[in-house]
Design an enzyme around this catalytic site. Sequence first.
Site, PDB file in Angstrom:
ATOM      1  CB  CYS B  50      -0.961  -0.002   1.169  1.00  0.00           C
ATOM      2  SG  CYS B  50      -0.158  -0.325   2.722  1.00  0.00           S
ATOM      3  CG  HIS B 100      15.752   1.449  -2.333  1.00  0.00           C
ATOM      4  ND1 HIS B 100      15.254   2.599  -1.763  1.00  0.00           N
ATOM      5  CD2 HIS B 100      14.672   0.784  -2.823  1.00  0.00           C
ATOM      6  CE1 HIS B 100      13.945   2.634  -1.903  1.00  0.00           C
ATOM      7  NE2 HIS B 100      13.559   1.544  -2.552  1.00  0.00           N
TER       8      HIS B 100
END
Lengths: 272, 443
Positions: B50, B100
């Site tokens: 989400c 990352h």
Amino acid sequence: MDILTGISLLGGIALATAAGAAWWALASGRRRPAMVALPAGIVGVLANVVYVGWALADHGPVETFRQNEEAALLLASLISIVAIGTHFTSTLRGLDGFLFLVAALVDFVGLGTSTPSAGEPRYRPWYVSHGLSFAISSACLFMSGMSAVAYLVVHRILRRKKLSLVGRVPSLEALDRFARWTLAIGFPIFTYGILTGLCGIAHREDIARTSWYWDPSAISSLLAWFFYAWLCVSLVFRTRLRGRKAAFFTACGMVLVAISYFVVEFGSPIHR
Amino acid sequence: MRTLVIGCNHRSAPVEMREKLAFDEAGVEAALRGFRAEFAEAEAVLLSTCNRVELYCARPINGRPRIADAIGFLARCRGLDPVELTGIFYHHGEAEAVRHLFRVAGSLDSMVLGESQILAQTRTAFEAARRAGTAGKTLSELFPRAFQVAKEIRTRTAIATGRVSVGSVAVDLARQVFSRFDDKIVFMVGAGKMGEVTLKHLLARKPRELWVTNRTQARADELADRIRRDYRGLAKVVPFEQWAARMAEADIVITSTGAREPILTAERFAPVPKLRQYRPLLIIDIAVPRDVDPRVGDLDGVFLYNIDDLQIVTEQTLAQRREALVCCQQIIESNVLHYLETQASRDLGPVIQALQRRLHDITDQELQWLIPKLKNAGEEERKLIEQMLNRVAGKLMHYPVDLLRKQLGTGTAGVYEDMLRAMFDLTVEEEDAPPTTGPGGRE
């Protein structure tokens, strides 16, 4: 220092280490100290069991379970076993610090109360149960009392809104239940211990003829018994005696048991 | 292989864009199959939650997808114009891409620092890529390493400790007072959104009953219906006039009404403890202005907490987690370095082999030229000459290879590697491991 003293000293140190580690885990919220408490507690129990086993083999159950060092070590071991057990229950996790603490104290007190043999024991074998029942009931009542102390601590934490400690200590309900159960188990055994003591006095004509009822151990034990009888009845029938008040009185009961223990060890002619 | 990540998250893209870009489970697998068809030599993992949509790729050194290809691919998958995505998409290559991913899996890049869901979501994304056949050798090494790093971060630092939502703090408080919930009654006074969120956390503990009351009965009915439907729990509606009288039966009370004055005063509450036989009562007052008179909390057996008390805990937790960030970064950096060094040293093999082959070819050629001219030389002299040439070649090779190895971890190994290729005109054979840059190599 002979080997037996070394073993009992090792047990005391191990239990004190377990108590320290458990408290550290409680205060810091880290898991690593708790991992130290468990093996240290096990070492403490094993050392005490070795000591008591040695004593049993050496001078038999009657002499072993008279009020002396072995009885104290047995008492400390019983409390420690329950403390170890709390590691495996999610609801009582965090109570071990309190229980190991009292076990270590009992252990060290036991070390200091080593009494020389009072000569050939004139007790009958069934009289072993008198000492045993006091050890077991004291363990239960100490656990009940420490659980009540833990209840008061947790209650204070919640009331003062020190919420960073929440989750590290057992719930109030679990502590209350544990205190009640140990009290419910300990009180009948304590009653049995007193009855066997009275039987013992009746059996020993030399004591029965004296004013044994003024013996400090008899007075303190009966006081403790009446107090616990009142507490048990109140917890069942008096709705007002709940929560913090019940915990306070249960903790007071533990103090009475501790006083009885010291009186029996140091100030009771009929136990000599 | 070159590693690349493109994507957007809660910081770079508004929720409207994230909604458009989000993939469901079936969508992820379909997209990965599409990726495989379009970029046969490349690898990919598509992470869609989400709060983020990210495509992790590994491609041959001069192969595709490049950044624009990857963005274009995602845009096509969602029926969007790639121009719409360029402003909100970030991209990282090589060391930055690895860093990352480690940050994402370790929940350092999450909206709620240290939340645990992202690790499971990353695992699911990787599993989907394996099923779709797009997780090749490079990503199959990178992702498990990311899971290990995340685990290390969670176990060695305080990044995942404590509670960060008011609802979970309320549950912790309830668990501190009560050890079991199957015999407890939860009473919800008011039907506010915040109260409902808190209630949902408590319902996960499966209380015996739930009572709801609200000044507007219809809203209480609505909430009770939702709870019956979503949680299959027993939810009863209590008329608002009766709520104070029913309080004696409840064990956990959540208040979140919109009243301007406290609806529960100490005087009104005074008879309740006795009626409850002094059993503990937990009151969580999350209304602003408060619904419960603070004096109620002084009564025996009552534990009263307001929204500030709960928020202090969440703030403490977040502060604690922020403090742990430095330690997390260190873990990530050491793992990034280790991963890249391992990869780079493995990838240097083909270059070194190519260099060895080149020098061997040169010495061979020179020997072929020299040997016919040495008519009087015996077998021993020929061997000595051959040995000398090999030693010269070996010594010549030693310095550049040593220099290349020393550059591992400095971020310039790729430059040296490329220079070596150019200087000696090296071509790495296909069966050798694919060439890549060293740490910090260029995208």
